[in-house]
Write an enzyme that holds these catalytic residues in place. Structure first.
Site, PDB file in Angstrom:
ATOM      1  N   GLY A   1       0.809  -1.208   0.000  1.00  0.00           N
ATOM      2  CA  GLY A   1       0.000   0.000   0.000  1.00  0.00           C
ATOM      3  C   GLY A   1       0.843   1.258   0.000  1.00  0.00           C
ATOM      4  O   GLY A   1       0.709   2.121  -0.876  1.00  0.00           O
TER       5      GLY A   1
ATOM      6  N   GLU B   1       0.258 -23.491   1.260  1.00  0.00           N
ATOM      7  CA  GLU B   1       1.501 -23.427   0.492  1.00  0.00           C
ATOM      8  C   GLU B   1       2.691 -23.890   1.322  1.00  0.00           C
ATOM      9  O   GLU B   1       3.593 -24.559   0.807  1.00  0.00           O
ATOM     10  CB  GLU B   1       1.694 -22.000  -0.024  1.00  0.00           C
ATOM     11  CG  GLU B   1       0.666 -21.636  -1.093  1.00  0.00           C
ATOM     12  CD  GLU B   1       0.692 -20.185  -1.527  1.00  0.00           C
ATOM     13  OE1 GLU B   1       0.037 -19.858  -2.532  1.00  0.00           O
ATOM     14  OE2 GLU B   1       1.362 -19.372  -0.859  1.00  0.00           O
TER      15      GLU B   1
END
Length: 448
Positions: A27, A182
């Site tokens: 961001g 993952e």
């Protein structure tokens, strides 16, 4: 060592509007990159001097990539940007009334403030688990976990006690979201293709990988069919998935589940949830569910000229397509950063800002070689090789820096043909402060 009372932020005075950004993640980075230096002076504060590609952090932890291949120095990113100033310093608070940011070495006034501090691991108040578990939110977490995994295999190869050996070869991963799935898949592939060659004296058929998820399926944010496919891939890799299961406590040696089941393990990896990394000065009434309430322009509710973006921001009801807020992944942070930069440009020209609307480009998760799932726009769902290839392309595309793209791609090509992971190095041995025997072992072996 420098004395704090002799330090200062040393930011030059300016007649332009000053934008202070706290945090150099997805961001904050995209706000700074899209601001016009003719209109703004940009000051960025962060506790680390690099931007890291957090979706690949688990590959650093499992010896697939080196840390510097997924990170780029922030100063290098902004080399060509005028009137940009980075300071490696911790922010201690914000005084919104005085429009001032407080740091350990001084205060700085702002015209606009962007809080992009991201998130941190959420242990849901379980202090015992927090004390002994391995989180995976920062680069240091990944390096600690990498050392822990490799040390477990080294210690298992030399211990005579079968119970201790088994506890070293039991790995518990809490959280069935993308990070947990993952991580489980990556460790399982190490067990199959890498570890038997490194440790021929160990029986890796006895190595257990547990994935613990509190809900009724893995990858809860994704389509049920994608979740089902990911679960199948985990089963194929020999991961034991425990659904509708919660962790009660962990003492560094034994994981105790709410059901009463106990698993002897010296490694508990925590991927079960996050909460906003809040800073002092944000009103309590502006915080909900661990995140900061923002309006449709990402302005913090109750404050003026103070914005929050990314994982920290909770746009409750501000985006009609996401009435309960946006997911805590990279894409909302990137898009919010780009939109906020444009809106700040509108403000200095006395024009109306445009509300943020998130475009969901899809969700991806990889379990192993040729094993991945993808939920894409227009209700398109992929699995297997196509999803795996999509995952590879997307992650290479969004890496910062040409060198990083080249290094990661070459690593993946090398691993595809050889199954090898070249970074199986214990550079910084990890040991808990409470583990006196381990500390003595490291000292005697001159490892520290």
């Amino acid at each position: 060592m420098l004395e704090f009372d002799k330090l200062s932020l040393n930011i030059p005075a300016t007649t332009k509007k000053r934008v202070v950004i706290i945090g150099g993640g997805f961001g904050g980075l995209n706000v700074a990159l899209n601001l016009d230096s003719r209109d703004f002076q940009v000051v960025m504060f962060d506790k680390q001097n690099y931007h890291a590609f957090w979706p690949l952090l688990y590959q650093v932890a499992t010896a697939g990539l080196e840390p510097d291949s997924i990170a780029e120095p922030l100063r290098k990113v902004f080399t060509d940007q005028d009137d940009f100033h980075f300071r490696l310093v911790r922010v201690t608070g914000v005084d919104s009334a005085a429009k001032t940011v407080k740091t350990l070495i001084g205060d700085l006034s702002y015209d606009y403030l962007v809080v992009a501090t991201g998130s941190k691991s959420n242990f849901f108040g379980n202090a015992q688990v927090q004390k002994y578990a391995f989180p995976l939110k920062q680069m240091t977490d990944a390096l600690n976990l990498r050392s822990q995994l490799l040390q477990c295999f080294e210690q298992a190869s030399i211990t005579k006690d079968p119970e201790i050996r088994q506890s070293l070869l039991n790995f518990v991963i809490v959280g069935g979201g993308p990070t947990g799935v993952e991580m489980a898949g990556s460790i399982a592939e190490m067990r199959k293709h890498v570890l038997p060659n490194d440790y021929p004296g160990l029986d890796f058929s006895k190595m257990n990988i547990y994935l613990v998820e509190g809900l009724d399926r893995v990858l809860p944010p994704m389509d049920p069919e994608s979740s089902k496919a990911a679960h199948t891939y985990l089963d194929e890799l020999g991961v034991e998935v425990k659904l509708k299961t919660l962790v009660d406590t962990y003492d560094g040696q034994t994981v105790i589940l709410k059901s009463g089941e106990q698993i002897r393990s010296q490694t508990l990896i925590w991927a079960a949830g996050v909460t906003g990394a809040l800073i002092d000065g944000i009103p309590a009434e502006s915080v909900e569910r661990g995140r900061v309430l923002v309006d449709q322009f990402n302005q913090i509710q109750g404050l003026t000229d103070v914005f929050a973006i990314g994982d920290l921001a909770y746009m409750k009801g501000g985006d009609p397509d996401f009435p309960n807020g946006h997911p805590g992944v990279a894409q909302p942070a990137i898009q919010q950063g780009e939109r906020l930069a444009k809106n700040l440009g509108q403000l200095v020209r006395n024009r109306e800002m445009e509300p943020f609307r998130y475009f969901n480009k899809g969700n991806l998760a990889i379990v192993g070689r040729n094993r991945a799932v993808a939920d894409l726009p227009r209700n398109l769902h992929l699995k297997g090789f196509l999803a795996w290839a999509t995952w590879l392309f997307v992650h290479i595309f969004y890496l910062i820096g040409f060198r990083n793209k080249l290094v990661v791609l070459s690593n993946w090509i090398y691993r595809f043909f050889t199954y090898q992971r070249g970074t199986r190095l214990i550079i910084r041995p990890f040991v808990r402060k409470e583990d006196v025997q381990a500390q003595e072992f490291l000292v005697k072996n001159e490892m520290v």
